[in-house]
Enzyme design. Structure first.
Site, PDB file in Angstrom:
ATOM      1  N   LYS A   1      62.514 -19.268 -15.934  1.00  0.00           N
ATOM      2  CA  LYS A   1      63.420 -20.421 -15.937  1.00  0.00           C
ATOM      3  C   LYS A   1      64.814 -20.040 -15.445  1.00  0.00           C
ATOM      4  O   LYS A   1      65.391 -20.747 -14.607  1.00  0.00           O
ATOM      5  CB  LYS A   1      63.484 -21.001 -17.355  1.00  0.00           C
TER       6      LYS A   1
ATOM      7  N   THR B   1      65.597 -17.459 -13.590  1.00  0.00           N
ATOM      8  CA  THR B   1      65.439 -17.102 -12.185  1.00  0.00           C
ATOM      9  C   THR B   1      65.429 -18.352 -11.312  1.00  0.00           C
ATOM     10  O   THR B   1      66.057 -18.392 -10.238  1.00  0.00           O
ATOM     11  CB  THR B   1      64.131 -16.310 -11.989  1.00  0.00           C
TER      12      THR B   1
ATOM     13  N   ARG C   1      73.650 -19.123 -19.930  1.00  0.00           N
ATOM     14  CA  ARG C   1      74.121 -18.494 -21.165  1.00  0.00           C
ATOM     15  C   ARG C   1      74.284 -16.983 -20.991  1.00  0.00           C
ATOM     16  O   ARG C   1      73.715 -16.377 -20.095  1.00  0.00           O
ATOM     17  CB  ARG C   1      73.128 -18.758 -22.300  1.00  0.00           C
TER      18      ARG C   1
ATOM     19  N   LYS D   1      62.258  -9.935 -25.275  1.00  0.00           N
ATOM     20  CA  LYS D   1      62.483 -10.999 -24.305  1.00  0.00           C
ATOM     21  C   LYS D   1      63.121 -10.497 -23.019  1.00  0.00           C
ATOM     22  O   LYS D   1      62.887 -11.008 -21.939  1.00  0.00           O
ATOM     23  CB  LYS D   1      63.366 -12.075 -24.941  1.00  0.00           C
TER      24      LYS D   1
ATOM     25  N   ALA E   1      67.601 -21.224 -28.379  1.00  0.00           N
ATOM     26  CA  ALA E   1      67.079 -22.587 -28.451  1.00  0.00           C
ATOM     27  C   ALA E   1      66.061 -22.759 -29.566  1.00  0.00           C
ATOM     28  O   ALA E   1      65.800 -23.885 -29.986  1.00  0.00           O
ATOM     29  CB  ALA E   1      66.453 -22.983 -27.122  1.00  0.00           C
TER      30      ALA E   1
ATOM     31  N   PHE F   1      64.158 -21.875 -23.605  1.00  0.00           N
ATOM     32  CA  PHE F   1      62.731 -22.044 -23.882  1.00  0.00           C
ATOM     33  C   PHE F   1      62.181 -23.321 -23.248  1.00  0.00           C
ATOM     34  O   PHE F   1      62.645 -23.751 -22.190  1.00  0.00           O
ATOM     35  CB  PHE F   1      62.467 -21.974 -25.390  1.00  0.00           C
TER      36      PHE F   1
ATOM     37  N   PHE G   1      53.716 -16.869  -8.058  1.00  0.00           N
ATOM     38  CA  PHE G   1      53.294 -15.475  -8.227  1.00  0.00           C
ATOM     39  C   PHE G   1      52.351 -15.119  -7.076  1.00  0.00           C
ATOM     40  O   PHE G   1      51.610 -15.977  -6.579  1.00  0.00           O
ATOM     41  CB  PHE G   1      52.568 -15.276  -9.558  1.00  0.00           C
TER      42      PHE G   1
ATOM     43  N   TRP H   1      62.066 -15.814  -6.078  1.00  0.00           N
ATOM     44  CA  TRP H   1      62.103 -14.444  -6.602  1.00  0.00           C
ATOM     45  C   TRP H   1      61.956 -13.442  -5.458  1.00  0.00           C
ATOM     46  O   TRP H   1      62.660 -12.441  -5.409  1.00  0.00           O
ATOM     47  CB  TRP H   1      60.980 -14.242  -7.631  1.00  0.00           C
TER      48      TRP H   1
END
Length: 563
Positions: free
Chosen positions: A78, A80, A101, A112, A280, A308, A388, A416
């Protein structure tokens, strides 16, 4: 993120090789003069309060929220995607900015990981952002624990406020995952050490001080919020506030610099405001109001994220942050991956490499639920399929079909691996939707709805629960707060991020389940009521093999192992 970038470099290697521009040049792209920046080295700075105050009369730009399906160990990307979309909007000629954040040390050294994005869609300097950065979290920790110390000190010196030491609700915090500190006894060792009592630690990102800073408009508003914090109750059940202890002034002093938003840049030199960091799942999950509002008055379009999945982060973004700050989002982007949808469809993590279109279709009920929920707030929705390398064309087609059936367009995004070039199609569509003024944003519930009714509304309309289970003690506490004038406050749900339910193992789109509310906490300074559901903890623990085991300095003194 993709499985591997063409360069086969790690995120930290890509970030370290970045050709960063001086932060004054980044500020200049938004019209921020050099003397309005407080530099922390050459590549990061704080934006001064005086300059921000002068932006109040400027119109706001467009606001884009990036959210996601429920997270899985397969990864969604998210942050990224947030960074990549900001770069993509800049690529198509928009004056764009990113708002995210700050990273907490606990998850960085736990499981994480960091909060700077990944691959070719990162915010830099990545190491600084994921470690001490500009010291904001340390300041928040210090301000919180100053208040903790002043409570016990007040009791030690005679307790003129008649605090009932059985009803002290203010705990301590630290920015690290440490399960041993969840419940502790302080004041042992004799008379000189005060009075023994049970308390505990939360992680800093769960601190009400963090929420106050992230929702405050300026230093005066911050001090008012800090003063409103309820720290304890007397024997007659009347509240004791931080201002009663005369702590709010000193706390504000500690937070003076932390209140100024941090400005950095993406790999493609898009301005990025990185400020605040409430989780979150146990807090409200959004970056600071002052950073978002400042960015909106400086840029044509601002991309921000909520933590999240959309059931937690987006709901709180809409019902807490937007409500409190008067924000009106123009577009929402829901991030999904084929791999995560397969996990929601019942595929084990070890088997995600094999094509399984049926599992993608089965897991897409999770995506469809989030699309419907976000559209229910009156905000147009598009889906970002975070690509991916192993995704098959048939699997991608299944996601497109599921999104279309739910009323949303989907775009394959390769940011990415390719940076802004890989997300240009999504950026163009987001810009079109934002400029179309199609949003009709409406929060989920009105201010004047009862507190328990608000909890039930979130549970039934967002989580699709069949019932909310709360004992008489919880319901009586909510009624007491309503009688005391707090009934207008929004609800901040503390719940597992992995499921629409309170059971992290229940994936997909469960319906009719019971949502257990075991505790409620009043955050009078932040301006919301926290409902703690199921087994969620406000102080996480480290996993069996914490990420810290792989973090070290190499022979050149550079950080290795951050991700």
């Amino acid at each position: 993120m993709s499985v591997s970038a063409p360069t086969h470099r790690s995120d930290i290697e890509i970030a370290r090789a970045a050709a960063k521009r001086p932060i004054t040049e980044i500020g200049a792209t938004l019209g921020i003069p050099a003397d309005a920046l407080v530099p922390y080295g050459h590549d990061k700075a704080k934006v001064s309060q005086g300059f921000i105050a002068g932006l109040a009369d400027r119109p706001r730009g467009r606001l884009v929220l990036v959210t996601a399906i429920n997270p899985t160990p397969a990864g969604e990307g998210k942050t990224t995607t947030t960074v990549g979309l900001g770069d993509g909007l800049a690529r198509i000629g928009k004056r764009a900015a990113v708002c995210i954040r700050e990273a907490s040390l606990g998850p960085n050294f736990g499981m994480k990981g960091g909060a700077a994005g990944g691959g070719m869609a990162q915010v830099v300097p990545m190491e600084d952002m994921n470690l001490h950065f500009t010291g904001d979290f340390h300041a928040i920790t210090s301000a919180h624990n100053l208040l903790s110390a002043m409570i016990d000190n007040h009791i030690y010196w005679g307790n003129a406020l008649e605090i009932d030491d059985r009803r002290i609700v203010w705990r301590r915090v630290m920015d690290m995952n440490d399960r041993a500190l969840r419940d502790v006894v302080v004041g042992l060792g004799g008379v000189s050490n005060g009075f023994a009592r049970q308390t505990g630690f939360d992680i800093t990102v769960a601190s009400e001080v963090m929420a106050c800073l992230c929702l405050a408009r300026d230093l005066d508003d911050l001090q008012r919020r800090l003063g409103d914090i309820i720290v304890a109750y007397r024997r007659d059940r009347t509240p004791v506030h931080a201002r009663d202890l005369k702590a709010d002034g000193a706390m504000t002093v500690l937070l003076r610099d932390a209140m100024q938003p941090n400005l950095v840049q993406t790999l493609e030199h898009t301005p990025a405001f990185v400020h605040g960091g409430p989780f979150a799942n146990i807090a409200h999950g959004c970056n600071s109001v002052i950073a978002t509002d400042s960015a909106l008055r400086l840029a044509d379009i601002v991309v921000t994220e909520a933590g999240f999945g959309a059931d937690l982060g987006a709901e709180k973004f809409f019902d807490i942050k937007c409500r409190k700050a008067g924000l009106s989002p123009d577009v929402a982007v829901i991030v999904a991956t084929v791999r995560a949808l397969k996990m929601n469809g019942g595929v084990a993590r070890a088997d995600l490499g094999a094509e399984d279109v049926a599992a993608v279709r089965a897991g897409s009920v999770n995506l469809a639920r989030h699309i419907a929920n976000v559209r229910g707030f009156g905000v147009p929705v598009v889906v970002a399929i975070n690509h991916f390398a192993g995704d098959s064309e048939a699997e991608i087609a299944a996601v497109h079909a599921a999104a279309a059936d739910a009323g949303a367009e989907a775009f394959v995004c390769r940011h990415w691996a390719e940076g802004s070039a890989g997300i240009e199609a999504l950026a163009s569509r987001v810009a079109e939707l934002a400029d179309a003024d199609a949003a009709r944003f409406t929060p989920l519930y009105p201010d004047d709805m009862g507190l328990m009714a608000k909890i039930e509304t979130i549970a039934t309309r967002i989580y699709h629960a069949g019932e909310v289970v709360a004992d008489a003690r919880v319901r009586e506490q909510l009624a007491t707060w309503e009688a005391a004038g707090h009934g207008h406050l929004p609800i901040c749900m503390a719940k597992t991020q992995y499921s629409f339910s309170a059971d992290p193992a229940l994936r997909g789109a469960p319906s009719g389940h019971s949502l257990p509310v075991r505790e409620v906490r009043l955050s009078a300074g932040a301006g919301f009521v926290v409902a703690i559901c199921g087994e969620i903890m406000t102080m996480p623990g480290l996993p069996r093999v914490p990420a810290a085991e792989g973090i070290r300095l190499d022979a050149a003194g550079q950080v290795e192992g951050l991700f």
